[in-house]
Design a protein around this motif. Structure first.
Motif, mmCIF file in Angstrom:
data_model
loop_
_atom_site.group_PDB
_atom_site.id
_atom_site.type_symbol
_atom_site.label_atom_id
_atom_site.label_comp_id
_atom_site.label_asym_id
_atom_site.label_seq_id
_atom_site.Cartn_x
_atom_site.Cartn_y
_atom_site.Cartn_z
ATOM 1 N N UNK A 158 0.835 -1.204 0.000
ATOM 2 C CA UNK A 158 0.000 0.000 0.000
ATOM 3 C C UNK A 158 0.877 1.264 0.000
ATOM 4 N N UNK A 159 1.930 1.237 0.830
ATOM 5 C CA UNK A 159 2.831 2.392 0.934
ATOM 6 C C UNK A 159 3.575 2.625 -0.377
ATOM 7 N N UNK A 160 3.983 1.526 -1.033
ATOM 8 C CA UNK A 160 4.717 1.673 -2.293
ATOM 9 C C UNK A 160 3.827 2.319 -3.355
ATOM 10 N N UNK A 161 2.574 1.871 -3.415
ATOM 11 C CA UNK A 161 1.640 2.433 -4.402
ATOM 12 C C UNK A 161 1.376 3.905 -4.106
ATOM 13 N N UNK B 52 8.854 6.546 0.700
ATOM 14 C CA UNK B 52 8.242 5.227 0.578
ATOM 15 C C UNK B 52 8.427 4.592 -0.797
ATOM 16 N N UNK B 53 9.255 5.200 -1.642
ATOM 17 C CA UNK B 53 9.448 4.632 -2.983
ATOM 18 C C UNK B 53 10.327 3.384 -2.923
ATOM 19 N N UNK B 54 11.175 3.288 -1.906
ATOM 20 C CA UNK B 54 12.092 2.141 -1.819
ATOM 21 C C UNK B 54 11.622 1.173 -0.733
ATOM 22 N N UNK B 55 11.560 -0.107 -1.104
ATOM 23 C CA UNK B 55 11.054 -1.103 -0.155
ATOM 24 C C UNK B 55 11.933 -1.170 1.096
ATOM 25 N N UNK B 56 13.248 -0.990 0.939
ATOM 26 C CA UNK B 56 14.105 -1.094 2.143
ATOM 27 C C UNK B 56 13.840 0.067 3.108
ATOM 28 N N UNK B 57 13.467 1.232 2.569
ATOM 29 C CA UNK B 57 13.123 2.363 3.457
ATOM 30 C C UNK B 57 11.795 2.068 4.172
ATOM 31 N N UNK B 58 10.840 1.492 3.459
ATOM 32 C CA UNK B 58 9.556 1.142 4.081
ATOM 33 C C UNK B 58 9.802 0.132 5.212
ATOM 34 N N UNK B 59 10.637 -0.862 4.940
ATOM 35 C CA UNK B 59 10.916 -1.884 5.970
ATOM 36 C C UNK B 59 11.594 -1.242 7.195
ATOM 37 N N UNK B 60 12.474 -0.284 6.946
ATOM 38 C CA UNK B 60 13.120 0.431 8.060
ATOM 39 C C UNK B 60 12.065 1.188 8.870
#
Ligand code: AMP
Length: 211
Positions: A134-137, A147-155
């Motif tokens: 959801x955050x990536x979209x 939130x464009x990068x999955x590793x930043x979202x995971x952090x």
């Protein structure tokens, strides 16, 4: 200066759980004022000293230091009060994304009374994966670099677990209300309104009695 005449509810939950959507919806109702700390950071001039400092944290999914955050929160809120867009005597403040650490709870406490923590509680790993997607979209839709990068979202999720979740314990069970964040935005709003509408009504009645 201390000012506990500001009464607030805190929208609380993991990144992507819907705090912003619910905050914006509540903010459209007379008697509610929505304040998003993330939006306050995003509205800083990107080339300013503060803007650059803030983005060095947000771009990595880290929390901006507590003192910097609370100072900006206080200054922005005071400006909004001066403009009369938010009236503490009659409006219930809807805090979205602040406080986000135990230290911020302490720094905020002389300036606002948090009456309820509206905890949008997401449980299992499947829900978490759904939130990451959801955050990536949303990042693509709203051009949000963090939130464009999955590793930043995971952090962001790690930081939420380590630094933000302990905030709930600061308020205790009488203040914290758990909500199911699943369903349409209108369904979640209905659940939240069942708790906050009576609080806002009491605020209005108290203000009317004082005049
Ligand atoms: P949000 O829009 O609420 O998801 O916030 C976006 C980013 O802004 C977060 O990942 C943090 O880097 C920063 N941020 C927002 N609120 C706070 C806060 N209360 N304290 C520190 N950093 C924050």
């Amino acid at each position: 200066m201390t000012d506990r005449s500001r009464q607030a509810v805190l929208l609380f939950g993991a990144p992507g759980v819907g705090k912003g959507t619910q905050g914006k919806a509540l903010g459209c109702i007379p008697g509610f004022f929505h304040f998003s700390m993330g939006d306050a950071f995003r509205s800083l001039e990107p080339d300013s000293e503060l803007g650059q400092k803030v983005s060095s944290y947000t771009s990595r999914g880290e929390l901006v230091p507590d003192e910097v955050t609370v100072q900006l929160w206080k200054q922005t809120l005071e400006e909004i009060e001066e403009s009369d867009a938010y009236r503490p005597e009659t409006d219930l403040l809807v805090l979205d994304g602040i406080p986000r650490s135990v230290r911020q709870v302490q720094l905020l406490s002389p300036h606002v009374e948090v009456l309820r923590v509206l905890h949008l509680a997401c449980g299992d790993e499947r829900t978490k994966e759904h939130l990451v997607e959801r955050l990536r979209k949303r990042a693509l839709r709203e051009n949000r670099a963090d939130d464009a990068k999955v590793e930043v979202i995971r952090r962001r999720f790690e930081v939420y677990r380590a630094e933000t979740q302990p905030v709930v314990e600061e308020y205790g069970p009488g203040v914290v209300v758990d909500f199911d964040p699943l369903g349409t935005p209108a369904e979640v709003l209905q659940r939240i309104l069942s708790v906050v509408a009576p609080i806002q009504r009491d605020l209005t009645h108290k203000a009317a009695a004082a005049t």
